[in-house]
Design an enzyme around this catalytic site. Structure first.
Site, PDB file in Angstrom:
ATOM      1  N   SER A 155      41.349  50.900  61.977  1.00  0.00           N
ATOM      2  CA  SER A 155      41.544  52.286  62.017  1.00  0.00           C
ATOM      3  C   SER A 155      41.999  52.761  63.499  1.00  0.00           C
ATOM      4  O   SER A 155      42.737  52.186  64.039  1.00  0.00           O
ATOM      5  CB  SER A 155      40.379  53.067  61.425  1.00  0.00           C
ATOM      6  OG  SER A 155      40.653  54.468  61.177  1.00  0.00           O
ATOM      7  N   ASP A 172      46.209  57.957  63.959  1.00  0.00           N
ATOM      8  CA  ASP A 172      45.406  56.915  64.467  1.00  0.00           C
ATOM      9  C   ASP A 172      45.843  55.453  63.955  1.00  0.00           C
ATOM     10  O   ASP A 172      47.067  55.729  63.429  1.00  0.00           O
ATOM     11  CB  ASP A 172      43.757  56.989  64.062  1.00  0.00           C
ATOM     12  CG  ASP A 172      43.528  56.843  62.626  1.00  0.00           C
ATOM     13  OD1 ASP A 172      44.630  57.350  61.848  1.00  0.00           O
ATOM     14  OD2 ASP A 172      42.484  56.597  61.854  1.00  0.00           O
ATOM     15  N   ASP A 230      45.701  53.419  61.515  1.00  0.00           N
ATOM     16  CA  ASP A 230      46.042  53.106  60.197  1.00  0.00           C
ATOM     17  C   ASP A 230      46.577  54.423  59.582  1.00  0.00           C
ATOM     18  O   ASP A 230      47.076  54.545  58.278  1.00  0.00           O
ATOM     19  CB  ASP A 230      44.841  52.608  59.619  1.00  0.00           C
ATOM     20  CG  ASP A 230      43.835  53.433  59.111  1.00  0.00           C
ATOM     21  OD1 ASP A 230      43.664  54.546  59.880  1.00  0.00           O
ATOM     22  OD2 ASP A 230      43.090  53.502  58.211  1.00  0.00           O
ATOM     23  N   ASP A 253      45.310  57.340  58.646  1.00  0.00           N
ATOM     24  CA  ASP A 253      44.838  58.224  57.615  1.00  0.00           C
ATOM     25  C   ASP A 253      44.073  59.403  58.160  1.00  0.00           C
ATOM     26  O   ASP A 253      43.449  60.122  57.586  1.00  0.00           O
ATOM     27  CB  ASP A 253      43.699  57.367  56.943  1.00  0.00           C
ATOM     28  CG  ASP A 253      42.329  56.881  58.015  1.00  0.00           C
ATOM     29  OD1 ASP A 253      42.534  57.007  59.029  1.00  0.00           O
ATOM     30  OD2 ASP A 253      41.451  56.414  57.366  1.00  0.00           O
TER      31      ASP A 253
END
Length: 432
Positions: free
Chosen positions: A87, A224, A226, A228
């Site tokens: 992440s 960010d 990833d 999400d």
């Protein structure tokens, strides 16, 4: 996180999420994706080896955002998915996230079952019973088409700066914004495996703020690693956080008749200003524990349309099973275009109250609810704050720490009351 552990986890997941869940004679199918950090290459290879060796057919989706992997699990009707990402963390970190059928996060029972299966003998199929690993060639295209179909209106006439954090959205986010009609300026979209989240993205907004002002853009969107989550910047360079984004979108969905039961789901860490703004708009705010999984559980309980966190995880349940930073960014831009208002004007529906957080260490965190003297001190602070503030005490999940959070009408009042409560926690719950 080692390749050995990754392979063992894949084998356990193959049993719990694949072999025990699949129907008929077909082999289970798993979608595997990763963010661009360097360790994702060998970890994905180990995971795919473990899955295929256990009899699972693998669709390798390559580098994609976490919400894209979740969407593709459902779109392909796969048995489960695997996302390799840390992440918003730096490149040396990495992690493995499993997704159940439909692209949903695992519940506690499935997580426990995978952990238990790690210690058990694994199936060892041979010959034609082993799985195949195939490239999921149109994975990104499917996700982009899905995003475009989710938009309520196009984005012609908007100039948008995108900060992709040198992460998983570096390819698809600029492409989909351009396809939606926006004029796009891109920063932080040159991943090299080690620069993910390094000075760019939703945890480092300074470069995005400067770029929005430099290019005279209408707004900026930050992902960010990833993708999400999503934070935004208005045309003056002001940060628009997850609470403000949720307020904007809740009002938008209500106006369109798409906000189920006129309810928004957020965590207890959302600013009191969000509740006050939702009250003014005739929207109920349902609050959950901290973490996007609890937001999702709260949304599922009432089949609600919208939920999220202050950090920028925003879930549109009509289109996604998890927080989707690219989708959220598109929805914000679409709202700016639809209303003709600036993002600053839209965000002004929420007045963010000053918030102070103090971590009190070396205390019995389990005693917060049981200490009558502490509860009296809390009640006294709440009485002084009245309807213009609130108090939240949260025991840490990993260390002997109690987090004291106070919101008030002024920073000085919030700081003073937070210090009062921090001192009370130290006095009543000290381990010394």
């Amino acid at each position: 996180m080692t390749p050995e552990l990754a392979m063992e986890l894949a084998q356990a997941a193959a049993v719990v999420l694949g072999l025990s869940q699949s129907e008929g004679e077909r082999k289970p199918v798993a979608v595997v994706a990763k963010d661009p950090r360097i360790s994702g290459d060998f970890l994905s290879a180990a995971i795919e080896a473990g899955l295929a060796a256990s009899g699972v057919d693998v669709q390798d989706a390559g580098t994609l955002p976490t919400p894209a992997a979740a969407y593709l699990v459902g779109d392909l009707d796969a048995d489960f998915g695997v996302m390799i990402s840390a992440s918003h963390n730096a490149a040396p970190d990495n992690g493995i996230k499993f997704l159940a059928r439909g692209g949903k996060k695992l519940d506690d029972a499935l997580e426990d079952a995978i952990e238990a299966c790690l210690k058990m003998p694994k199936p060892r199929p041979t010959g034609g019973e082993v799985g195949r690993v195939a490239r999921f060639a149109d994975a990104e295209d499917r996700y982009i088409v899905h995003l475009l179909q989710s938009l309520p209106n196009r984005l012609e006439g908007l100039k948008v700066v995108l900060d992709c954090a040198h992460g998983a959205a570096s390819g698809c986010s600029p492409e989909v914004f351009k396809a939606a009609g926006a004029q796009v300026v891109v920063i932080g979209a040159e991943p090299d495996g080690v620069n993910i989240n390094d000075g760019y993205g939703s945890t480092h907004l300074e470069k995005l703020q400067a770029a929005v002002i430099e290019h005279k853009a209408d707004l900026g969107i930050a992902h960010d690693g990833d993708a999400d989550r999503c934070l935004a910047v208005d045309h003056e360079g002001n940060v628009v956080d997850g609470d403000q984004i949720m307020a904007i979108m809740a009002i938008a969905l209500k106006e369109r008749g798409e906000l189920k039961d006129d309810t928004l789901v957020a965590t207890v860490m959302s600013n009191l200003g969000l509740k006050l703004a939702m009250d003014a708009a005739g929207i109920t705010l349902k609050q959950t524990g901290v973490g996007d999984r609890y937001v999702l559980e709260g949304m599922q309980e009432g089949n609600y349309s919208l939920g999220g966190e202050q950090s920028g995880h925003v879930i549109f349940s009509q289109y996604a099973t998890t927080g989707d930073g690219v989708l959220t960014g598109l929805m914000i831009a679409a709202r700016v275009k639809e209303t003709g208002k600036t993002l600053k004007e839209l965000a002004s529906v929420l007045t963010v109250l000053p918030q102070v957080l103090i971590n009190v260490r070396g205390v019995d965190k389990a005693g917060v609810a049981d200490s009558e003297p502490l509860q009296r001190d809390i009640a006294a602070v709440e009485a002084r704050l009245g309807s213009t503030g609130r108090v939240l005490l949260r025991p840490s999940g990993t260390e002997p720490v109690v987090r004291v959070m106070v919101e008030a009408a002024t920073p000085e009042h919030a700081q003073a009351e937070a210090e009062v409560l921090a001192a009370a926690v130290s006095a009543h719950l000290s381990l010394d």
